[in-house]
Design an enzyme around this catalytic site. Structure first.
Site, PDB file in Angstrom:
ATOM      1  N   LYS A   1      -4.113  -0.751  -6.785  1.00 29.38           N
ATOM      2  CA  LYS A   1      -5.111  -0.112  -5.921  1.00 29.38           C
ATOM      3  C   LYS A   1      -5.026   1.382  -6.207  1.00 29.38           C
ATOM      4  O   LYS A   1      -3.983   1.995  -6.018  1.00 29.38           O
ATOM      5  CB  LYS A   1      -4.790  -0.411  -4.457  1.00 29.38           C
ATOM      6  CG  LYS A   1      -5.724   0.299  -3.481  1.00 29.38           C
ATOM      7  CD  LYS A   1      -5.485  -0.168  -2.069  1.00 29.38           C
ATOM      8  CE  LYS A   1      -6.302   0.631  -1.066  1.00 29.38           C
ATOM      9  NZ  LYS A   1      -6.060   0.211   0.308  1.00 29.38           N
ATOM     10  N   TRP A   2      -6.144   1.953  -6.667  1.00 33.84           N
ATOM     11  CA  TRP A   2      -6.176   3.351  -7.127  1.00 33.84           C
ATOM     12  C   TRP A   2      -6.964   4.169  -6.100  1.00 33.84           C
ATOM     13  O   TRP A   2      -8.168   4.039  -5.998  1.00 33.84           O
ATOM     14  CB  TRP A   2      -6.849   3.412  -8.494  1.00 33.84           C
ATOM     15  CG  TRP A   2      -6.860   4.737  -9.160  1.00 33.84           C
ATOM     16  CD1 TRP A   2      -7.395   5.909  -8.698  1.00 33.84           C
ATOM     17  CD2 TRP A   2      -6.323   5.052 -10.453  1.00 33.84           C
ATOM     18  NE1 TRP A   2      -7.227   6.912  -9.592  1.00 33.84           N
ATOM     19  CE2 TRP A   2      -6.567   6.418 -10.692  1.00 33.84           C
ATOM     20  CE3 TRP A   2      -5.660   4.316 -11.435  1.00 33.84           C
ATOM     21  CZ2 TRP A   2      -6.190   7.063 -11.865  1.00 33.84           C
ATOM     22  CZ3 TRP A   2      -5.284   4.956 -12.611  1.00 33.84           C
ATOM     23  CH2 TRP A   2      -5.546   6.314 -12.823  1.00 33.84           C
ATOM     24  N   ASP A   3      -6.248   5.005  -5.371  1.00 34.29           N
ATOM     25  CA  ASP A   3      -6.841   5.734  -4.242  1.00 34.29           C
ATOM     26  C   ASP A   3      -7.127   7.198  -4.602  1.00 34.29           C
ATOM     27  O   ASP A   3      -6.608   7.712  -5.606  1.00 34.29           O
ATOM     28  CB  ASP A   3      -5.848   5.654  -3.066  1.00 34.29           C
ATOM     29  CG  ASP A   3      -6.526   5.719  -1.701  1.00 34.29           C
ATOM     30  OD1 ASP A   3      -7.689   6.155  -1.630  1.00 34.29           O
ATOM     31  OD2 ASP A   3      -5.875   5.349  -0.711  1.00 34.29           O
TER      32      ASP A   3
ATOM     33  N   ASP B   1       0.843  -1.197   0.000  1.00 37.78           N
ATOM     34  CA  ASP B   1       0.000   0.000   0.000  1.00 37.78           C
ATOM     35  C   ASP B   1       0.881   1.251   0.000  1.00 37.78           C
ATOM     36  O   ASP B   1       2.041   1.222  -0.410  1.00 37.78           O
ATOM     37  CB  ASP B   1      -0.954  -0.069   1.211  1.00 37.78           C
ATOM     38  CG  ASP B   1      -2.272   0.635   0.977  1.00 37.78           C
ATOM     39  OD1 ASP B   1      -2.299   1.875   1.096  1.00 37.78           O
ATOM     40  OD2 ASP B   1      -3.279  -0.037   0.674  1.00 37.78           O
ATOM     41  N   ASP B   2       0.354   2.340   0.510  1.00 35.13           N
ATOM     42  CA  ASP B   2       1.007   3.649   0.549  1.00 35.13           C
ATOM     43  C   ASP B   2       2.407   3.549   1.180  1.00 35.13           C
ATOM     44  O   ASP B   2       2.649   2.694   2.030  1.00 35.13           O
ATOM     45  CB  ASP B   2       0.112   4.559   1.407  1.00 35.13           C
ATOM     46  CG  ASP B   2       0.356   6.022   1.148  1.00 35.13           C
ATOM     47  OD1 ASP B   2       1.349   6.348   0.502  1.00 35.13           O
ATOM     48  OD2 ASP B   2      -0.465   6.827   1.614  1.00 35.13           O
TER      49      ASP B   2
ATOM     50  N   ASP C   1     -12.739   2.272   5.011  1.00 38.30           N
ATOM     51  CA  ASP C   1     -11.551   2.177   5.874  1.00 38.30           C
ATOM     52  C   ASP C   1     -11.923   1.638   7.244  1.00 38.30           C
ATOM     53  O   ASP C   1     -11.038   1.395   8.073  1.00 38.30           O
ATOM     54  CB  ASP C   1     -10.895   3.552   6.034  1.00 38.30           C
ATOM     55  CG  ASP C   1     -10.020   3.901   4.843  1.00 38.30           C
ATOM     56  OD1 ASP C   1      -9.719   2.991   4.052  1.00 38.30           O
ATOM     57  OD2 ASP C   1      -9.639   5.072   4.710  1.00 38.30           O
TER      58      ASP C   1
ATOM     59  N   CYS D   1     -10.727   2.972  -5.003  1.00 40.19           N
ATOM     60  CA  CYS D   1     -10.732   3.321  -3.586  1.00 40.19           C
ATOM     61  C   CYS D   1     -10.721   4.836  -3.484  1.00 40.19           C
ATOM     62  O   CYS D   1     -10.117   5.506  -4.312  1.00 40.19           O
ATOM     63  CB  CYS D   1      -9.469   2.723  -2.955  1.00 40.19           C
ATOM     64  SG  CYS D   1      -9.104   3.297  -1.292  1.00 40.19           S
TER      65      CYS D   1
HETATM   66  C1  DGJ Z   1      -6.960   5.319   2.159  1.00 39.85           C
HETATM   67  C2  DGJ Z   1      -7.320   3.910   1.821  1.00 39.85           C
HETATM   68  O1  DGJ Z   1      -8.692   3.707   1.962  1.00 39.85           O
HETATM   69  C3  DGJ Z   1      -6.514   2.985   2.721  1.00 39.85           C
HETATM   70  O2  DGJ Z   1      -6.890   1.652   2.501  1.00 39.85           O
HETATM   71  C4  DGJ Z   1      -5.061   3.198   2.457  1.00 39.85           C
HETATM   72  O3  DGJ Z   1      -4.764   2.829   1.142  1.00 39.85           O
HETATM   73  C5  DGJ Z   1      -4.687   4.655   2.698  1.00 39.85           C
HETATM   74  N1  DGJ Z   1      -5.557   5.542   1.952  1.00 39.85           N
HETATM   75  C6  DGJ Z   1      -3.260   4.924   2.308  1.00 39.85           C
HETATM   76  O4  DGJ Z   1      -2.931   6.234   2.385  1.00 39.85           O
END
Ligand code: DGJ
Length: 713
Positions: free
Chosen positions: A454-456, A344-345, A526, A504
């Protein structure tokens, strides 16, 4: 045929297995709504087109109240779908239909303004097996002068024209970490608008509404509208009494801050609006919508594929990712049975916290000295695919990208640039920004064996300005941003067809039918506390298919309850399963238990992800027992998940009457039950007497599986 034309009656019928939607085209080119409800056996059943009738000078003419495409023009009372300004300042729009086309499941009407050079196509597509259709408008400027579009909704329709019924509105509201909570309210006179206007779908409201008359899960009439769009949107329902009571719903793009300049020869398409009807309550409505997503909406390359069990390290380590620790987690995740390992991040630029790095999409050299490939290779050797997090539409001011391109973000001159989570939003309406994002991802995917993105998207908009926009187009970014997003995703999918995309936005801020055309699934929320999450998943299921809903097992415990690992897994069995726990803190026994639960899920996930879904306990009831059923399309396999949910001492288990089994088939019943486990029972008794899941006091859950042993004779 899903589109029937009764030429002698001037009627066009959009027909599905159980629904009719009927439009009348008069000889003068006027389109009027006639009927929307149960499929009827004879055309003579349809009500006649409305007669001219004005209640008083304070009201509009009855046929105009039922216009299929009301515009701002003439005497109007209902919400117009279209508002335009012509070059001479005229804002009165009068469309006349001059032709139509029918092609398989599609109907379109061609309309033109009586005087000005605007033509409009009203397009409908019918999905007979899903009891829904979708509609949109396409506007073309056929003259030399600019036409300004002030408001362009996708569709709207009366659902009842002369009934005094008590209608109720159901929609999904919430907040960050509290998405898709079911809300219901009685409808009274006036217009009620549910909307999103933050440049994304939003956590506060979801672009789906349903109107019902005393409906329950299995009975009663329900109409719904759901917009296929991930930017600013609005859905409305209105009740007007003139001369009869009219209840109407519709929606499309939000007109908030909206503006679009249609130059000579240009075309503007609204998003699609899905509209559907069920006379068997909310349950059938949800199943229709789920089937539509499974069969027609989700991107084709993974449509038939089961979603993998994933491990994501965000909740375990947040920004503290590095090769050695990720590898240690990957080894444990593989033992659990994870099929994808997602970093992830925190892997890129100077991203040690949320104050820096967004925009600099190269692996951080301290964390990954030899880039990402060594980790990816080891993850692959462990038998898992590799996934990576991006937030492509954002930038931290503390980043090389922002230092090089401070003009790429939404802003106004002489105004501060308000940061949220220390970040600003890139203006995707700018071709250079769209190109940068596409090239960056295209390059990353080409150079690494990444098969999951995963595209946030983690903030709402402020200072929504586009200063160097082409003249007169500075408000178009609301639409252009989403168009560019969809384009980038489509191009990436074409170039990298093996990559799954997760949508996301700080959890479920981008859950909508438009997103589901471009992402393979959604990160639901989240909030991973099992009790909170069951409520969110319950609401999500109203409009969206279980397969599209990722559910993680973590340690989160907002409710300070004594959740077992089993309960956490069971709550995540409701959709596509993920694990986000700090596996380093797991004992060997816990790892073993978790691995067994993952294996159990894999045995029946095809039923959860590809079957039909039933809420066995009432919509919106979040106390006592919450239970759901999944049934394979051939009705041979079923899975029941039951949860004790904020139970009192005296609320033990409850009998669950199963749905839609083959009444004369004999099913083997297995799992956590007080009585019936191991028995062979007919579908009929399972539907009438039901089963009693083994739930003891407090937080407890049960999984029950049914398999057809003997088909009906
Ligand atoms: C928000 C996402 O919903 C989380 O799952 C995670 O990816 C964080 N951002 C990372 O900054």
């Amino acid at each position: 045929m899903a589109v029937i034309h009764h030429e002698n009656l001037g009627l066009f019928v959009l027909q599905t297995a159980k629904m009719d939607y009927v439009i009348h085209l008069s000889e003068t080119g006027r389109l009027t709504h006639v009927y929307w409800g149960d499929r009827l056996p004879y055309p003579s059943d349809y009500p006649p087109p409305p007669q001219n009738w004005v209640l008083a000078s304070q009201h509009a003419n009855w046929p105009d109240m039922l216009a299929e495409l009301p515009t701002l023009g003439g005497l109007q009372e209902v919400s117009p779908l279209l508002r335009t300004t012509f070059a001479d300042g005229t804002r009165d729009l009068r469309l006349v239909c001059h032709s139509y086309k029918i092609a398989e499941n599609e109907l379109s009407f061609e309309l033109k303004d009586e005087f000005y050079n605007l033509s409009v196509t009203a397009r409908y597509q019918v999905y007979p097996d899903c009891n829904l259709f979708k509609r949109r408008l396409e506007l073309t400027n056929t003259g030399p002068e600019i036409i300004k579009i002030e408001d362009a909704l996708s569709g709207g329709a009366p659902l009842s024209v002369d009934r005094g019924d008590n209608f109720r509105l159901t929609h999904l509201s919430g907040a960050w970490a509290a998405e898709t909570i079911v809300e219901q309210t009685a409808l009274t006179g006036g217009r009620k608008v549910i909307e999103g206007r933050q440049n994304l779908t939003g956590h506060a409201h979801n672009p789906f509404i349903a109107i019902d008359v005393n409906a329950t899960e299995n009975d009663g009439e329900v109409w719904f509208a759901a917009l296929e769009w991930s930017g600013n949107w609005r859905l409305f329902v209105e009740q007007i009494r003139s001369p009869f009571k009219l209840t109407r719903l519709g929606g499309g793009l939000n007109d908030f801050e909206f503006g679009w300049q249609l130059e000579s020869g240009e075309q503007f398409e609204t998003p699609w609006l899905a509209l559907g009807y069920s006379s068997n309550g909310f349950g059938e409505m949800s199943r229709n919508l789920h089937r539509y997503q499974r069969r027609y909406v989700l991107p084709e390359n993974f449509r038939q594929e089961l979603r993998p069990v994933l491990y994501n390290s965000w909740e375990a380590v947040t920004f503290n990712v590095n090769e050695a620790e990720q590898l240690a987690l990957a080894e444990k995740a593989a033992k659990l049975g994870s099929e994808v390992f997602v970093v992830d991040d925190g892997w890129f630029g100077e991203r040690h916290h949320d104050r820096a790095g967004l925009g600099d999409w190269q692996p951080n050299a301290g964390k990954f000295p030899n880039g990402l490939n060594p980790l990816i290779q080891k993850v692959n050797e462990l038998g898992m695919q590799f996934g990576l997090w991006f937030e492509p539409e954002m930038v931290n001011p503390d980043s090389d990208l922002y230092r090089a391109h401070p003009d790429w973000v939404y802003h106004f001159p002489n105004r501060p640039r308000t940061e949220s989570r220390n970040q600003l939003i890139l203006n995707l309406a700018k071709p250079a920004v769209e190109e940068f994002i596409f090239n960056m991802l295209d390059d990353m995917l080409a150079r690494h064996n990444i098969t999951y993105v995963k595209w946030d998207y983690n903030r709402i908009i402020s200072e929504a300005g586009w200063n160097d926009a082409p003249a007169g187009r500075d408000r178009e970014f609301w639409v252009r941003h989403v168009q560019a997003l969809y384009r980038i995703l489509d191009k990436l999918r074409e170039r990298h067809p093996k990559v799954l995309f997760e949508g996301c936005a700080s959890g479920g801020g981008r859950a909508d039918l438009g997103a589901l055309h471009h992402y393979d699934h959604i990160w639901t929320s989240d909030n991973t506390d099992p009790l909170d999450r069951l409520a969110i998943q319950h609401g999500y299921s109203l409009a969206y298919a279980p397969k599209t809903m990722y559910c993680w097992v973590t340690e989160t415990n907002h409710n300070k309850a004594n959740f077992s690992l089993r309960y956490r897994f069971h709550s995540s069995f409701m959709g596509s399963l993920g694990v986000g726990s700090s596996l380093n803190h797991f004992s060997e026994a816990e790892l073993e238990e978790a691995a067994k639960l993952v294996a159990e899920y894999k045995e029946f996930r095809h039923v959860v992800q590809h079957g039909d879904f039933y809420r066995l306990t009432p919509l919106g009831r979040l106390e006592g027992v919450l239970a759901v059923q999944y049934l394979s399309e051939d009705r041979r396999e079923a899975v029941v998940l039951a949860y004790g949910y904020r139970k009192h001492f005296w609320q033990n288990s409850t009998r669950l009457q199963l749905r839609d089994l083959l009444p004369e088939g004999i099913y083997r019943v297995e799992g956590e039950l007080w009585n019936e486990s191991g028995q062979h029972l007919s579908g009929q008794i399972l539907m009438s007497r039901g089963i009693l899941p083994k739930l003891s006091q407090g937080i407890d859950s049960a999984v029950v599986r049914l398999t057809l042993e003997t088909p009906p004779a």
